[in-house]
Design a protein around this motif. Sequence first.
Motif, PDB file in Angstrom:
ATOM      1  N   UNK B  15       4.618 -31.593  44.574  1.00 34.58           N
ATOM      2  CA  UNK B  15       3.569 -30.578  44.552  1.00 34.58           C
ATOM      3  C   UNK B  15       3.779 -29.644  43.360  1.00 34.58           C
ATOM      4  N   UNK B  16       5.041 -29.319  43.103  1.00 37.62           N
ATOM      5  CA  UNK B  16       5.358 -28.457  41.973  1.00 37.62           C
ATOM      6  C   UNK B  16       5.032 -29.158  40.660  1.00 37.62           C
ATOM      7  N   UNK B  17       5.395 -30.426  40.574  1.00 36.86           N
ATOM      8  CA  UNK B  17       5.132 -31.200  39.355  1.00 36.86           C
ATOM      9  C   UNK B  17       3.642 -31.258  39.073  1.00 36.86           C
ATOM     10  N   UNK B  18       2.878 -31.432  40.140  1.00 37.30           N
ATOM     11  CA  UNK B  18       1.435 -31.526  39.995  1.00 37.30           C
ATOM     12  C   UNK B  18       0.856 -30.200  39.499  1.00 37.30           C
ATOM     13  N   UNK B  19       1.326 -29.084  40.105  1.00 39.13           N
ATOM     14  CA  UNK B  19       0.857 -27.773  39.667  1.00 39.13           C
ATOM     15  C   UNK B  19       1.213 -27.528  38.212  1.00 39.13           C
ATOM     16  N   UNK B  20       2.446 -27.897  37.836  1.00 42.62           N
ATOM     17  CA  UNK B  20       2.905 -27.692  36.456  1.00 42.62           C
ATOM     18  C   UNK B  20       2.036 -28.481  35.483  1.00 42.62           C
ATOM     19  N   UNK B  21       1.699 -29.709  35.868  1.00 40.85           N
ATOM     20  CA  UNK B  21       0.894 -30.558  34.986  1.00 40.85           C
ATOM     21  C   UNK B  21      -0.504 -29.965  34.792  1.00 40.85           C
ATOM     22  N   UNK B  22      -1.093 -29.485  35.907  1.00 35.40           N
ATOM     23  CA  UNK B  22      -2.420 -28.870  35.800  1.00 35.40           C
ATOM     24  C   UNK B  22      -2.351 -27.617  34.952  1.00 35.40           C
ATOM     25  N   UNK B  23      -1.311 -26.799  35.201  1.00 31.86           N
ATOM     26  CA  UNK B  23      -1.163 -25.551  34.454  1.00 31.86           C
ATOM     27  C   UNK B  23      -1.022 -25.849  32.970  1.00 31.86           C
ATOM     28  N   UNK B  24      -0.200 -26.831  32.656  1.00 31.08           N
ATOM     29  CA  UNK B  24       0.016 -27.181  31.252  1.00 31.08           C
ATOM     30  C   UNK B  24      -1.298 -27.612  30.606  1.00 31.08           C
ATOM     31  N   UNK B  25      -2.035 -28.469  31.310  1.00 32.62           N
ATOM     32  CA  UNK B  25      -3.268 -29.005  30.745  1.00 32.62           C
ATOM     33  C   UNK B  25      -4.312 -27.899  30.538  1.00 32.62           C
ATOM     34  N   UNK B  26      -4.418 -26.999  31.529  1.00 31.90           N
ATOM     35  CA  UNK B  26      -5.380 -25.903  31.390  1.00 31.90           C
ATOM     36  C   UNK B  26      -4.979 -24.976  30.244  1.00 31.90           C
ATOM     37  N   UNK B  27      -3.679 -24.718  30.125  1.00 29.50           N
ATOM     38  CA  UNK B  27      -3.194 -23.869  29.037  1.00 29.50           C
ATOM     39  C   UNK B  27      -3.500 -24.516  27.691  1.00 29.50           C
ATOM     40  N   UNK B  28      -3.302 -25.835  27.632  1.00 37.62           N
ATOM     41  CA  UNK B  28      -3.595 -26.578  26.413  1.00 37.62           C
ATOM     42  C   UNK B  28      -5.070 -26.455  26.039  1.00 37.62           C
ATOM     43  N   UNK B  29      -5.937 -26.608  27.038  1.00 39.71           N
ATOM     44  CA  UNK B  29      -7.374 -26.522  26.778  1.00 39.71           C
ATOM     45  C   UNK B  29      -7.773 -25.117  26.338  1.00 39.71           C
ATOM     46  N   UNK B  30      -7.191 -24.098  26.992  1.00 39.84           N
ATOM     47  CA  UNK B  30      -7.504 -22.710  26.636  1.00 39.84           C
ATOM     48  C   UNK B  30      -7.060 -22.427  25.205  1.00 39.84           C
ATOM     49  N   UNK B  31      -5.846 -22.863  24.864  1.00 39.55           N
ATOM     50  CA  UNK B  31      -5.329 -22.655  23.511  1.00 39.55           C
ATOM     51  C   UNK B  31      -6.219 -23.371  22.503  1.00 39.55           C
ATOM     52  N   UNK B  32      -6.662 -24.551  22.890  1.00 35.99           N
ATOM     53  CA  UNK B  32      -7.520 -25.341  22.004  1.00 35.99           C
ATOM     54  C   UNK B  32      -8.815 -24.595  21.708  1.00 35.99           C
ATOM     55  N   UNK B  33      -9.454 -24.103  22.777  1.00 33.37           N
ATOM     56  CA  UNK B  33     -10.741 -23.405  22.613  1.00 33.37           C
ATOM     57  C   UNK B  33     -10.554 -22.153  21.753  1.00 33.37           C
TER      58      UNK B  33
END
Lengths: 76, 356
Positions: B15-33
């Motif tokens: 569950x933690x790994x999944x949250x971390x992966x989502x968090x990372x991906x969202x952070x990546x998208x935000x940084x990208x935008x």
Amino acid sequence: MKIIKVLGTGCANCKNTLKLIEEVAKARGVEIQLEKVEDLKQIMTSGVMSTPGVVIDDKVVHAGGVPSREKVEGWF
Amino acid sequence: MTSTTIAPNPAPNPAFASRAAWAWTLAFLAAWIALYASLTPIADALLSLLPLERGTHLAEAVHFFIYDTPKVLLLLTLIVFVMGVVQTFFSPERTRALLAGKREGVGNVMSASLGIVTPFCSCSAVPLFMGFVMAGVPLGVTFSFLISAPMINEIALGLLFALFGWKVAVLYLILGLFVAILAGWVIGRLKLEHLLEDWVREMAQSANAKETEVPQGMGWPERFAAGRHHVREIVGKVWPYILGGIALGAVIHGYVPEDFMAAIMGRDAWWSVPAAVLIGVPMYTNAAGIIPVVEALLAKGAALGTVLAFMMSVIALSLPEMIILRKVLKVKLIAIFVGVVASGILLVGFVFNAVL
């Protein structure tokens, strides 16, 4: 002892896969028999299409690209 | 690429790994935008620091380079990431299962479409070809896949999108599909099974290929990881070519006079399309290097149809691929394959120049 075969026609990724499996097995202290299969007919009869493929004890466990280290560790 | 390429940690808690992966991906998208939105101000600021006067050749070239490089790399990173994630839903084995037993026509359309999203590397073109033929996928349908998979790739689409806008990228996608479907269908109609190498036919007849479903069992963390890996692998490899291509494009932009290409590659020069294909077929470069150059040519009066035909023939048909395929195909079949695909590309070039 596990018999592990790496299927591939000699591309760079196949060599990397071979090396990775060797490394992980050594780190874990697992004794394995590692084979490289380059013959196209043999590769095809195993059912793998995207190389490199990995076969452990006649079972395909991976196909296409170098497997991640965690995945390899999961095999032992 | 952002610098936050965290090594996937073997977290014991899924569950933690999944949250971390989502968090990372969202952070990546935000940084990208955020980065993408601030491209113009940053480039303006950079340019104002340089002692250049607008309107000079050098200033125009530098301007082009500074504006285009970050934009192209950013868009490419995003598209490659998305494609890396999408490709985890497909595998050559699954695609084969979908295509086996399909009739020509429908089969050609399906296999050309699946060619876009199925992970494909030209180094495994031969095992893939064999696998398809042995599973009973018709030859023409197999060729539709073999044409579309390398031609419609994420690098080409990403760069076209970055440099020409989404309309041209979509156009390339549709025309690429069209060529793959048509050429595959024609090859199927020609009944060329006897031009496969003998051992290939023997194996296809003995048909002892196991239908192995490779265990997948992927969750989103793995899919995101695959996307990140895809970015490292592809963008990490092609960025020097892109820089080189943009630099050359910048020189063309700054120094080559307006309408210079119109006479050679313009719409009125009908022979330019076959010439572009002829030059393009033996050329082998990845899309990364060629597209920025093409963009610069277009700005100097080259016609879009001619330019697209050139790009398609460079990407879709290459000498190394022919040599690999020689293991399973007789020379005559390779020649027919090249001829049919080149004709399709030619058609695209002519139609485009006539319509636009």
